[in-house]
Design an enzyme around this catalytic site. Structure first.
Site, PDB file in Angstrom:
ATOM      1  N   SER A  26      32.576  26.862  44.792  1.00 58.61           N
ATOM      2  CA  SER A  26      33.631  27.234  45.631  1.00 58.61           C
ATOM      3  C   SER A  26      34.414  27.952  45.007  1.00 58.61           C
ATOM      4  O   SER A  26      35.060  27.290  43.716  1.00 58.61           O
ATOM      5  CB  SER A  26      34.206  25.906  46.183  1.00 58.61           C
ATOM      6  OG  SER A  26      33.268  25.269  47.138  1.00 58.61           O
ATOM      7  N   HIS A  57      31.662  30.637  50.142  1.00 61.69           N
ATOM      8  CA  HIS A  57      30.131  30.840  49.537  1.00 61.69           C
ATOM      9  C   HIS A  57      29.649  32.237  50.043  1.00 61.69           C
ATOM     10  O   HIS A  57      29.400  31.976  51.586  1.00 61.69           O
ATOM     11  CB  HIS A  57      29.583  29.714  49.732  1.00 61.69           C
ATOM     12  CG  HIS A  57      29.723  28.473  48.927  1.00 61.69           C
ATOM     13  ND1 HIS A  57      28.995  28.208  47.907  1.00 61.69           N
ATOM     14  CD2 HIS A  57      30.922  27.734  49.007  1.00 61.69           C
ATOM     15  CE1 HIS A  57      29.777  27.049  47.092  1.00 61.69           C
ATOM     16  NE2 HIS A  57      30.800  26.713  47.966  1.00 61.69           N
ATOM     17  N   HIS A  79      24.542  22.836  49.249  1.00 59.93           N
ATOM     18  CA  HIS A  79      24.697  21.699  49.034  1.00 59.93           C
ATOM     19  C   HIS A  79      23.985  20.499  49.528  1.00 59.93           C
ATOM     20  O   HIS A  79      23.455  20.853  50.758  1.00 59.93           O
ATOM     21  CB  HIS A  79      26.292  21.277  49.253  1.00 59.93           C
ATOM     22  CG  HIS A  79      27.378  22.392  48.718  1.00 59.93           C
ATOM     23  ND1 HIS A  79      27.614  23.646  49.359  1.00 59.93           N
ATOM     24  CD2 HIS A  79      28.213  22.223  47.511  1.00 59.93           C
ATOM     25  CE1 HIS A  79      28.438  24.175  48.649  1.00 59.93           C
ATOM     26  NE2 HIS A  79      28.751  23.530  47.713  1.00 59.93           N
ATOM     27  N   TYR A  81      24.754  18.021  50.968  1.00 66.30           N
ATOM     28  CA  TYR A  81      25.562  17.416  52.280  1.00 66.30           C
ATOM     29  C   TYR A  81      25.130  18.291  53.046  1.00 66.30           C
ATOM     30  O   TYR A  81      25.581  18.110  54.471  1.00 66.30           O
ATOM     31  CB  TYR A  81      26.984  17.118  52.013  1.00 66.30           C
ATOM     32  CG  TYR A  81      27.810  18.246  51.449  1.00 66.30           C
ATOM     33  CD1 TYR A  81      28.129  19.020  52.531  1.00 66.30           C
ATOM     34  CD2 TYR A  81      28.139  18.444  50.358  1.00 66.30           C
ATOM     35  CE1 TYR A  81      28.888  20.424  52.251  1.00 66.30           C
ATOM     36  CE2 TYR A  81      28.883  19.265  49.855  1.00 66.30           C
ATOM     37  CZ  TYR A  81      29.286  20.552  50.714  1.00 66.30           C
ATOM     38  OH  TYR A  81      30.332  21.686  50.460  1.00 66.30           O
ATOM     39  N   GLU A  82      24.819  19.294  53.154  1.00 69.36           N
ATOM     40  CA  GLU A  82      24.631  20.451  54.213  1.00 69.36           C
ATOM     41  C   GLU A  82      23.480  20.001  55.069  1.00 69.36           C
ATOM     42  O   GLU A  82      23.408  20.345  56.031  1.00 69.36           O
ATOM     43  CB  GLU A  82      24.615  21.916  53.872  1.00 69.36           C
ATOM     44  CG  GLU A  82      25.921  22.245  53.045  1.00 69.36           C
ATOM     45  CD  GLU A  82      26.034  23.660  52.914  1.00 69.36           C
ATOM     46  OE1 GLU A  82      25.981  24.443  53.953  1.00 69.36           O
ATOM     47  OE2 GLU A  82      26.036  24.165  51.923  1.00 69.36           O
ATOM     48  N   ALA A 109      33.746  23.024  41.721  1.00 68.54           N
ATOM     49  CA  ALA A 109      35.066  22.446  42.033  1.00 68.54           C
ATOM     50  C   ALA A 109      34.820  20.937  41.698  1.00 68.54           C
ATOM     51  O   ALA A 109      33.964  20.599  42.317  1.00 68.54           O
ATOM     52  CB  ALA A 109      35.788  22.872  43.130  1.00 68.54           C
ATOM     53  N   MET A 204      30.477  17.202  44.267  1.00 73.61           N
ATOM     54  CA  MET A 204      29.227  17.197  45.315  1.00 73.61           C
ATOM     55  C   MET A 204      27.908  18.216  44.955  1.00 73.61           C
ATOM     56  O   MET A 204      27.173  18.618  45.825  1.00 73.61           O
ATOM     57  CB  MET A 204      29.875  17.610  46.565  1.00 73.61           C
ATOM     58  CG  MET A 204      30.894  16.551  47.086  1.00 73.61           C
ATOM     59  SD  MET A 204      31.673  16.957  48.781  1.00 73.61           S
ATOM     60  CE  MET A 204      33.215  16.097  48.600  1.00 73.61           C
ATOM     61  N   SER A 205      28.127  18.851  43.724  1.00 73.45           N
ATOM     62  CA  SER A 205      26.902  19.791  43.388  1.00 73.45           C
ATOM     63  C   SER A 205      26.438  19.678  41.923  1.00 73.45           C
ATOM     64  O   SER A 205      26.734  18.571  41.250  1.00 73.45           O
ATOM     65  CB  SER A 205      27.431  21.165  43.659  1.00 73.45           C
ATOM     66  OG  SER A 205      28.528  21.226  42.607  1.00 73.45           O
ATOM     67  N   ASN A 228      41.913  18.651  41.800  1.00 75.49           N
ATOM     68  CA  ASN A 228      42.740  17.644  42.282  1.00 75.49           C
ATOM     69  C   ASN A 228      42.249  16.573  41.307  1.00 75.49           C
ATOM     70  O   ASN A 228      41.521  16.252  40.667  1.00 75.49           O
ATOM     71  CB  ASN A 228      42.228  17.303  43.682  1.00 75.49           C
ATOM     72  CG  ASN A 228      41.052  17.088  43.773  1.00 75.49           C
ATOM     73  OD1 ASN A 228      40.041  18.120  44.233  1.00 75.49           O
ATOM     74  ND2 ASN A 228      40.355  15.762  43.998  1.00 75.49           N
ATOM     75  N   HIS A 240      39.439  20.439  52.106  1.00 77.70           N
ATOM     76  CA  HIS A 240      38.654  21.852  51.492  1.00 77.70           C
ATOM     77  C   HIS A 240      39.807  22.716  51.323  1.00 77.70           C
ATOM     78  O   HIS A 240      39.556  23.736  50.204  1.00 77.70           O
ATOM     79  CB  HIS A 240      37.517  22.417  52.315  1.00 77.70           C
ATOM     80  CG  HIS A 240      36.857  23.362  51.802  1.00 77.70           C
ATOM     81  ND1 HIS A 240      35.953  23.320  50.721  1.00 77.70           N
ATOM     82  CD2 HIS A 240      36.668  24.973  52.325  1.00 77.70           C
ATOM     83  CE1 HIS A 240      35.331  24.336  50.221  1.00 77.70           C
ATOM     84  NE2 HIS A 240      35.793  25.330  51.024  1.00 77.70           N
TER      85      HIS A 240
HETATM   86  N1  HPA Z   1      35.487  14.782  44.953  1.00 80.67           N
HETATM   87  C1  HPA Z   1      34.217  15.154  45.284  1.00 80.67           C
HETATM   88  N2  HPA Z   1      34.284  16.737  45.257  1.00 80.67           N
HETATM   89  C2  HPA Z   1      35.383  17.441  44.980  1.00 80.67           C
HETATM   90  C3  HPA Z   1      36.546  16.837  44.768  1.00 80.67           C
HETATM   91  C4  HPA Z   1      36.628  15.510  44.647  1.00 80.67           C
HETATM   92  O1  HPA Z   1      37.678  14.890  44.470  1.00 80.67           O
HETATM   93  N3  HPA Z   1      37.461  18.053  44.536  1.00 80.67           N
HETATM   94  C5  HPA Z   1      36.695  19.021  44.750  1.00 80.67           C
HETATM   95  N4  HPA Z   1      35.466  18.520  44.590  1.00 80.67           N
END
Ligand code: HPA
Length: 265
Positions: A26, A57, A79, A81-82, A109, A204-205, A228, A240
């Site tokens: 991302s 993406h 991903h 989760y998709e 990310a 998540m990857s 974050n 997102h």
């Molecule tokens: N959690 C999971 N995946 C993420 C986060 C998060 O805080 N920030 C960016 N991708």
């Protein structure tokens, strides 16, 4: 299917052999603009390459050079989760290996669980926790599937990247990344638990990608761009859009760092 994808690549980029493969997560898609003499092939033309539906993406394989180093770059990734299938990156990563890549660099990310690593910062992944215990090797046969995951994040590649970062005065923390399924962000209770377990960043990857890289005999390196603090650690609300906005600073830095790394290989 990987052999079929390689055939397409050989037709579009005659005689090209890559040394380093990359997966741009991302907000890192802009890295591909820095590749010279580039040939881009949309995933829809490559058998077995799934297109991610996530904003940011692109879904292209970009072949070309950074300095003199030939690279094969996956601009966008599917991903877990998709579709709930951990094997989504198997064909693209095997294709990189068949194109000659002996190393794989993965970017993502991530949320930081370390108060000292703030949004906009970078974290070099030293090791991971496959928290959801899913494997991209599910269903494979043979002894090769029992992959040794010690030093999965190659110590030499990490040392080299740290050296390049120090020279460029880019702060690069090292830490442990945990893979959670998503797509929802974590709860503050989950983040509290992960912090107690010694996790430094969450995303998540990447974990399935690195397992696949090791399975296919590639050395792996991965860097998280921190967008974050983990849920409940600050007052920002997670989305997102927030991730993508925060990626701007981190991705500029990460792009400069990886370009310098590749030029000096
Ligand atoms: N959690 C999971 N995946 C993420 C986060 C998060 O805080 N920030 C960016 N991708």
């Amino acid at each position: 299917m990987s052999a079929a994808a390689v055939k397409v690549v050989k037709r579009k980029a005659k005689g090209f052999r890559a040394e380093v493969g990359m997966i741009l997560g991302s907000g890192m898609g802009g890295f591909a603009d820095q590749i010279h003499d580039a040939v881009a092939i949309p995933y829809k033309d490559l058998p077995g390459f799934e297109v991610s539906g996530v904003a940011g993406h692109a879904g292209r394989l970009v072949l070309g050079y950074v300095g003199e180093t030939p690279v094969a770059v996956l601009q966008g990734r599917i991903h877990y989760y998709e579709h709930g299938n951990p094997t989504g990156m198997r064909v693209p990563i095997e294709t990189l290996r068949l194109l000659g890549c002996e190393r794989l660099i993965v970017t993502n990310a991530a949320g930081s669980l370390k108060p000292a690593v703030k949004p906009g910062g970078l974290m070099l992944i030293r090791d991971h926790v496959n928290f959801i215990q899913q494997s991209p090797l599910l269903g494979l046969s043979g002894n090769g599937r029992f992959v040794d995951m010690v030093d999965a994040y190659d110590p030499e590649m990490r040392a080299h990247l740290r050296k390049v970062a120090a020279k460029m005065k880019i702060k690069l923390e090292e830490g442990v990344y945990a893979w959670l399924a998503g797509p929802q962000f974590e709860t503050p209770a989950e983040i509290g638990m992960l912090r107690k377990m010694g996790i430094d960043a969450v995303g998540m990857s990447t974990v399935p990608d690195v397992i696949l890289a090791r399975y296919f005999g590639m050395k792996a390196l991965a860097v998280s761009a921190i967008t974050n603090m983990g849920a409940g650690m600050s007052h920002e609300s997670l989305s997102h859009e927030h991730t993508m906005a925060q990626m701007e600073t981190a991705s500029r830095k990460l792009t400069q760092l990886l370009l310098a790394y590749l030029v000096q290989l």
